[in-house]
Design a protein around this motif. Structure first.
Motif, PDB file in Angstrom:
ATOM      1  N   VAL A  65      -3.586  -1.988   4.996  1.00 50.04           N
ATOM      2  CA  VAL A  65      -4.142  -0.966   4.107  1.00 50.04           C
ATOM      3  C   VAL A  65      -4.106  -1.436   2.663  1.00 50.04           C
ATOM      4  O   VAL A  65      -5.061  -1.289   1.914  1.00 50.04           O
ATOM      5  CB  VAL A  65      -3.367   0.360   4.256  1.00 50.04           C
ATOM      6  N   GLY A  66      -2.969  -2.059   2.274  1.00 51.65           N
ATOM      7  CA  GLY A  66      -2.792  -2.389   0.873  1.00 51.65           C
ATOM      8  C   GLY A  66      -3.575  -3.603   0.419  1.00 51.65           C
ATOM      9  O   GLY A  66      -3.910  -3.714  -0.750  1.00 51.65           O
ATOM     10  N   ALA A  67      -3.845  -4.538   1.322  1.00 51.89           N
ATOM     11  CA  ALA A  67      -4.505  -5.758   0.871  1.00 51.89           C
ATOM     12  C   ALA A  67      -5.826  -6.004   1.583  1.00 51.89           C
ATOM     13  O   ALA A  67      -6.870  -6.110   0.946  1.00 51.89           O
ATOM     14  CB  ALA A  67      -3.568  -6.947   1.065  1.00 51.89           C
ATOM     15  N   VAL A 100      -8.472  -3.280   1.071  1.00 49.25           N
ATOM     16  CA  VAL A 100      -8.954  -3.253  -0.313  1.00 49.25           C
ATOM     17  C   VAL A 100     -10.040  -4.298  -0.495  1.00 49.25           C
ATOM     18  O   VAL A 100     -11.077  -4.044  -1.113  1.00 49.25           O
ATOM     19  CB  VAL A 100      -7.793  -3.501  -1.301  1.00 49.25           C
ATOM     20  N   LEU A 134       6.739  -0.096  -1.494  1.00 47.95           N
ATOM     21  CA  LEU A 134       5.701  -1.123  -1.635  1.00 47.95           C
ATOM     22  C   LEU A 134       4.419  -0.668  -0.937  1.00 47.95           C
ATOM     23  O   LEU A 134       3.312  -0.818  -1.468  1.00 47.95           O
ATOM     24  CB  LEU A 134       6.212  -2.427  -1.018  1.00 47.95           C
ATOM     25  N   ALA A 135       4.580  -0.086   0.259  1.00 46.79           N
ATOM     26  CA  ALA A 135       3.417   0.364   1.025  1.00 46.79           C
ATOM     27  C   ALA A 135       2.686   1.466   0.279  1.00 46.79           C
ATOM     28  O   ALA A 135       1.464   1.443   0.139  1.00 46.79           O
ATOM     29  CB  ALA A 135       3.865   0.853   2.406  1.00 46.79           C
ATOM     30  N   LEU A 160      10.352  -1.155   1.374  1.00 46.63           N
ATOM     31  CA  LEU A 160       9.040  -1.466   1.957  1.00 46.63           C
ATOM     32  C   LEU A 160       8.137  -0.254   1.897  1.00 46.63           C
ATOM     33  O   LEU A 160       6.935  -0.371   1.677  1.00 46.63           O
ATOM     34  CB  LEU A 160       9.207  -1.905   3.411  1.00 46.63           C
ATOM     35  N   TYR A 161       8.736   0.925   2.082  1.00 51.53           N
ATOM     36  CA  TYR A 161       7.964   2.165   1.992  1.00 51.53           C
ATOM     37  C   TYR A 161       7.362   2.302   0.599  1.00 51.53           C
ATOM     38  O   TYR A 161       6.172   2.608   0.447  1.00 51.53           O
ATOM     39  CB  TYR A 161       8.873   3.348   2.307  1.00 51.53           C
ATOM     40  N   MET A 183       5.640  -0.404   8.328  1.00 53.35           N
ATOM     41  CA  MET A 183       5.484  -0.590   6.887  1.00 53.35           C
ATOM     42  C   MET A 183       4.635  -1.827   6.589  1.00 53.35           C
ATOM     43  O   MET A 183       3.797  -1.817   5.704  1.00 53.35           O
ATOM     44  CB  MET A 183       6.857  -0.747   6.226  1.00 53.35           C
ATOM     45  N   GLU A 198       0.559  -6.726  -7.385  1.00 57.14           N
ATOM     46  CA  GLU A 198       1.408  -6.377  -6.260  1.00 57.14           C
ATOM     47  C   GLU A 198       2.065  -7.620  -5.670  1.00 57.14           C
ATOM     48  O   GLU A 198       3.190  -7.558  -5.174  1.00 57.14           O
ATOM     49  CB  GLU A 198       0.556  -5.728  -5.177  1.00 57.14           C
ATOM     50  N   SER A 248       0.907   0.432  -2.856  1.00 57.18           N
ATOM     51  CA  SER A 248      -0.332  -0.307  -2.630  1.00 57.18           C
ATOM     52  C   SER A 248      -1.487   0.632  -2.303  1.00 57.18           C
ATOM     53  O   SER A 248      -2.644   0.233  -2.306  1.00 57.18           O
ATOM     54  CB  SER A 248      -0.147  -1.328  -1.510  1.00 57.18           C
ATOM     55  N   VAL A 250       0.996  -1.074   6.927  1.00 58.92           N
ATOM     56  CA  VAL A 250       0.419  -0.387   5.765  1.00 58.92           C
ATOM     57  C   VAL A 250       0.285  -1.352   4.595  1.00 58.92           C
ATOM     58  O   VAL A 250      -0.752  -1.401   3.929  1.00 58.92           O
ATOM     59  CB  VAL A 250       1.274   0.835   5.384  1.00 58.92           C
ATOM     60  N   ILE A 251       1.333  -2.153   4.342  1.00 60.77           N
ATOM     61  CA  ILE A 251       1.286  -3.036   3.172  1.00 60.77           C
ATOM     62  C   ILE A 251       0.176  -4.069   3.323  1.00 60.77           C
ATOM     63  O   ILE A 251      -0.637  -4.259   2.421  1.00 60.77           O
ATOM     64  CB  ILE A 251       2.642  -3.746   2.974  1.00 60.77           C
TER      65      ILE A 251
END
Lengths: 203, 348
Positions: free
Chosen positions: A62-64, A67, B125-126, B122-123, A55, B162, B129, A58-59
């Motif tokens: 991928v998420g930051a 981007v 949040l992931a 967390l899932y 997780m 976020e 995002s 990904v956070i």
């Protein structure tokens, strides 16, 4: 059976997308393939039972991170002819790197098959009742506390450094102060007049 | 449900069938809910503007969303010649899929959850995002000025908010002691002995306010809808989209809004628990409490949309980085310090 299938699916897709990341002509496509590779890495982590790491991958990535990559790459003015011209220029350095990497992989496999250095420290299995997050947290905040805090400090210094380097105060800065705008009342800026006919307004 | 199918089909096939049915049981009603919620949004908005809103198609205009859906379904999909064709078509699919997959971990009742995973929060949040990618890719692949500006705005806006959402969630997790959403709901049971919900806790209430505002920014709803500010950017990243591709954005957006309402309910107001810890209230099925809470928060979203003017971009950034970020970071210190003193006896 399904684990093996999932492993080969994730691993295969990851290698494929990693390959496409470096061969894609368009940098935006490259970043998108990179994101797919991150996803598959997260899938592999899940297979290992490391759901927390998956997780976080990904956070954070991928998420930051991706981007921001995409943000920068989207604004590039891409000249494809120039990109292709650079290929021969970097061929030498690139192939040296490739050979080094391949050699490292071979050595790693050889070392792994020769047996681990110390069987006891190689793996610290956590009991099934302790969740991933708890196990990592307990380790990070007790045994590796100082290293963990030091890593945080390094990141903080890097952040402050980046801000100091890029921040500049302009002399013609007209930054608005929200508190002043909110405190402003209609009476401060306007007035009511009972205007007689035929007389101009006195400003 | 898994056990029922497993008794007929064996474990693996039974699990597969049960999960598939679970997905359909969530996704199809969700689509119906989105259609009705769009109608509700327009009705609420109209009522606040002293208009009638949709009232022609079906009784009270109830079928308006379905008529709109049929209309866009029959329209031609136009792809600009200069667009990056593959990515242009992929963007609405990404937005729509991402809006749906978060629902997998939302608990609808004591045992009603598709994936009861340890890292549920967390899932969420992931996955949330990832929502920004649909917008960025749509904006870039349209190969057009306004969508591109919109994509740049969206990227910065969603990443900014976020951060504060993450800190808010950490204070909730600290209090609940788990990332599992069912665990978080259970931890809210019987606060002060009679109410259910972290929102009633004076230490967590300010975090809920931050979360509510951040969730509006995260879904780009009206005070923060700078990604599709029609006075500046035509329709933002959706400008070049038509027919079903446009409808997918629309559906995904509202599914996201519903998800954020559900998160407000689950994280701060007890989820499927009744608001008061009183035995007769438990006679009402938990799912109805959750739906009532979701609809209440949706009403708040519409209310804000109808009454609050749009923020300017610098105001948006100021709120995110200069107010919410320090506030939520400071609040983590307060919450963890309080827990350290009271729950863990003042020593580590």
């Amino acid at each position: 059976m399904i684990q093996a299938f999932a492993f080969y699916l994730f691993a295969g897709l990851m290698i494929l997308s990693a390959g496409l990341t470096i061969t894609a002509r368009n940098p935006v496509h490259s970043v998108l393939w990179l994101i797919l590779a991150f996803f598959n890495a997260a899938g592999l982590m899940l297979l290992l039972g490391a759901e927390f790491i998956a997780m976080l991958l990904v956070i954070v990535y991928v998420g930051a991170v991706a981007v921001l990559f995409l943000f920068v790459v989207m604004m590039l003015d891409i000249d494809f002819a120039e990109l292709r011209a650079g290929f021969t220029k970097y061929l030498g350095v690139g192939s040296v790197l490739a050979v080094a990497l391949a050699a490292e992989i071979v050595i790693a496999i050889a070392v792994h098959s020769a047996g681990p250095i110390d069987l006891n420290s190689r793996m610290a299995p956590t009991p099934a009742t302790v969740s991933n997050v708890q196990a990592i947290g307990a380790l990070l905040y007790t045994r590796y506390l100082y290293i963990f805090e030091a890593a945080g400090l390094v990141l903080l210094v890097a952040m402050i450094g980046a801000i100091v380097l890029t921040h500049r105060t302009r002399r013609d800065d007209r930054a608005q102060k929200a508190s002043r705008q909110i405190a402003r009342r209609p009476q401060d800026a306007t007035r009511n007049v009972n205007q007689p006919v035929g007389v101009g307004v006195e400003l | 449900m898994t056990d029922f199918f497993a008794s007929y089909l064996g474990y693996e096939a039974g699990w597969f069938v049960a999960t598939l049915i679970g997905i359909l049981l969530i996704a199809l009603p969700l689509m119906l809910a989105v259609a009705m919620i769009i109608y509700a949004d327009r009705k609420i908005w109209a009522a606040m503007a002293l208009r009638r809103g949709p009232n022609v198609v079906g009784p009270f205009g109830l079928l308006q969303s379905f008529a709109d859906g049929l209309k866009v379904f029959l329209q031609e999909t136009i792809i600009p010649t200069a667009a990056n064709r593959g990515l242009f078509l992929m963007a609405p699919i990404i937005t729509f899929t991402v809006a749906l997959i978060s629902w997998a971990v939302i608990p609808f009742g004591p045992d009603m959850v598709l994936a009861n995973i340890n890292v549920g929060l967390l899932y969420i949040l992931a996955v949330s995002s990832l929502g920004v990618y649909g917008v960025i890719i749509a904006g870039w692949s349209s190969n057009s000025k306004y969508p591109f500006y919109s994509a740049l705005r969206a990227a910065a806006q969603m990443v900014s908010y976020e951060v504060s959402i993450g800190f808010v969630l950490i204070s909730v997790v600290l209090w609940a002691g788990t990332f599992n959403l069912q665990g978080i709901i259970d931890a809210q049971r019987g606060l002060y002995g009679f109410i259910n919900g972290f929102g009633f806790n004076p230490l967590l209430f300010p975090m809920w306010v931050v979360f509510l505002i951040s969730s509006m920014a995260e879904t780009a709803r009206t005070p923060f809808d700078l990604t599709e500010a029609e006075s500046e950017l035509v329709a933002g990243y959706q400008t070049e989209y038509s027919s079903m591709a446009f409808a997918l954005f629309w559906l995904g957006e509202y599914a996201n809004v519903l998800l954020m309402c559900a998160l407000n309910a689950v994280l701060f107001w007890g989820g499927w628990l009744p608001p008061i810890d009183w035995a007769p209230l438990y006679a009402v099925p938990g799912i109805l409490w959750l739906f009532a809470k979701i609809f209440f928060f949706f009403f708040v979203f519409s209310w804000v949309k109808a009454t609050v003017p749009r923020y300017r971009y610098d105001q948006l950034m100021r709120l995110g980085w200069k107010i919410f970020l320090p506030l939520s970071l400071f609040w983590i210190f307060i919450v963890s310090g309080f827990l350290m003193l009271t729950r863990y006896g003042g020593h580590a």
